[in-house]
Enzyme design. Structure first.
Site, PDB file in Angstrom:
ATOM      1  N   GLY A 146       4.498   9.139   2.246  1.00  0.00           N
ATOM      2  CA  GLY A 146       4.777   8.571   0.932  1.00  0.00           C
ATOM      3  C   GLY A 146       5.550   7.264   0.926  1.00  0.00           C
TER       4      GLY A 146
ATOM      5  N   ASN B 102       4.318   4.285   0.651  1.00  0.00           N
ATOM      6  CA  ASN B 102       3.753   3.436  -0.402  1.00  0.00           C
ATOM      7  C   ASN B 102       4.105   3.955  -1.790  1.00  0.00           C
ATOM      8  OD1 ASN B 102       2.310   1.318   1.117  1.00  0.00           O
ATOM      9  ND2 ASN B 102       1.196   3.063   1.950  1.00  0.00           N
TER      10      ASN B 102
ATOM     11  N   HIS C 110      -6.220   1.078   1.511  1.00  0.00           N
ATOM     12  CA  HIS C 110      -6.862   1.330   2.801  1.00  0.00           C
ATOM     13  C   HIS C 110      -6.229   0.426   3.862  1.00  0.00           C
ATOM     14  CE1 HIS C 110     -10.081   2.672   5.458  1.00  0.00           C
ATOM     15  NE2 HIS C 110     -10.178   1.428   5.882  1.00  0.00           N
TER      16      HIS C 110
ATOM     17  N   ASP D 289     -15.009   4.122  -6.352  1.00  0.00           N
ATOM     18  CA  ASP D 289     -16.280   4.485  -6.962  1.00  0.00           C
ATOM     19  C   ASP D 289     -16.803   5.742  -6.272  1.00  0.00           C
ATOM     20  OD1 ASP D 289     -17.232   3.594  -4.511  1.00  0.00           O
ATOM     21  OD2 ASP D 289     -18.041   1.722  -5.300  1.00  0.00           O
TER      22      ASP D 289
ATOM     23  N   GLY E  63     -18.651   6.039  -3.735  1.00  0.00           N
ATOM     24  CA  GLY E  63     -18.747   5.919  -2.282  1.00  0.00           C
ATOM     25  C   GLY E  63     -17.401   6.151  -1.627  1.00  0.00           C
TER      26      GLY E  63
ATOM     27  N   GLU F 138       1.361  -3.328   3.024  1.00  0.00           N
ATOM     28  CA  GLU F 138       0.844  -2.263   2.171  1.00  0.00           C
ATOM     29  C   GLU F 138       1.746  -2.055   0.970  1.00  0.00           C
ATOM     30  OE1 GLU F 138      -1.401   0.626   5.443  1.00  0.00           O
ATOM     31  OE2 GLU F 138       0.482   1.271   4.534  1.00  0.00           O
TER      32      GLU F 138
END
Length: 209
Positions: A12, A14, A125, A162, A164, A195
């Site tokens: 955690g 981020n 990511h 989305d 994907g 990040e």
């Protein structure tokens, strides 16, 4: 004010960046344009849950075991992901979240939640998408792949989610050099601070519409 739910699976850091930014800007005249209303995890072992509790944020767990019960044994991976995603959707609606932030959430969202929060789910990511994305590309797996490929730079990407896996529109990217002798750990240490910046920037973009 954008009410956000943050989905997590790990330490955690981020999430902490989002908590810290909200706390730091609350005292300012303009305030923070977002508010974390929920932290939810697909594992009870996520330390991020402790960070949420320390900040006074509701923390919930919807693991495959809790969601599926005895049916877990016979469920396919897609069934597990969709049922856990449905449980997360119920939580987000219960806490009236306007948007969802995946901050180290190590599962793939599937089903109704994608349409229910269309263009309001973002994911962080640890690579420069579209490179090194997709199923299995998370954490040190990504950094190992980047180093093995001889890349000269890496970084992180925040993108819309989305149907994907790591395929949605890119909102923010941060770049760092890959240095000679880098290990997955040393590369991660260089990317991690970026990040923290990227996740806050992306949520601020969401809040601005």
């Amino acid at each position: 004010m954008l009410n956000i739910a943050v989905l997590v699976s790990g330490g955690g850091t981020n999430l902490q960046a989002l908590i810290d930014y909200e706390k730091q800007t609350q005292a300012e005249a303009q305030g923070c344009p977002y508010h974390i209303v929920l932290v939810a995890s697909n594992t009870k072992r996520a330390y991020a849950l402790e960070r949420a509790k320390a900040a006074g944020i509701p923390a919930e767990v919807r693991s495959p075991v809790l969601v599926l019960g005895p049916a877990l044994v016979s469920a396919t991976m897609d069934e597990k992901r969709e049922l856990v995603s449905d449980a997360m959707l119920d939580l987000c609606r219960e806490y009236k979240a306007d948007a969802i932030v995946l901050a180290g959430y190590l599962s793939v969202l599937k089903g109704t939640i994608i349409d229910a929060y269309k263009d309001r789910i973002i994911n962080l990511h640890p690579a420069l998408l579209p490179k090194y994305g997709g199923v299995g590309m998370w954490g040190h797996n990504v950094h190992e792949a980047v180093i093995e490929a001889g890349e000269k730079e890496s970084g992180c990407t925040v993108h819309l989610v989305d149907s994907g896996c790591d395929t949605g529109r890119i909102l923010v990217q941060k770049r760092v050099p890959v240095l000679p002798g880098d290990t997955p750990d040393s590369l991660y240490e260089r990317i991690a601070p970026e990040e923290h910046k990227a996740i806050v920037e992306a949520v601020l973009l969401l809040a601005k519409g």
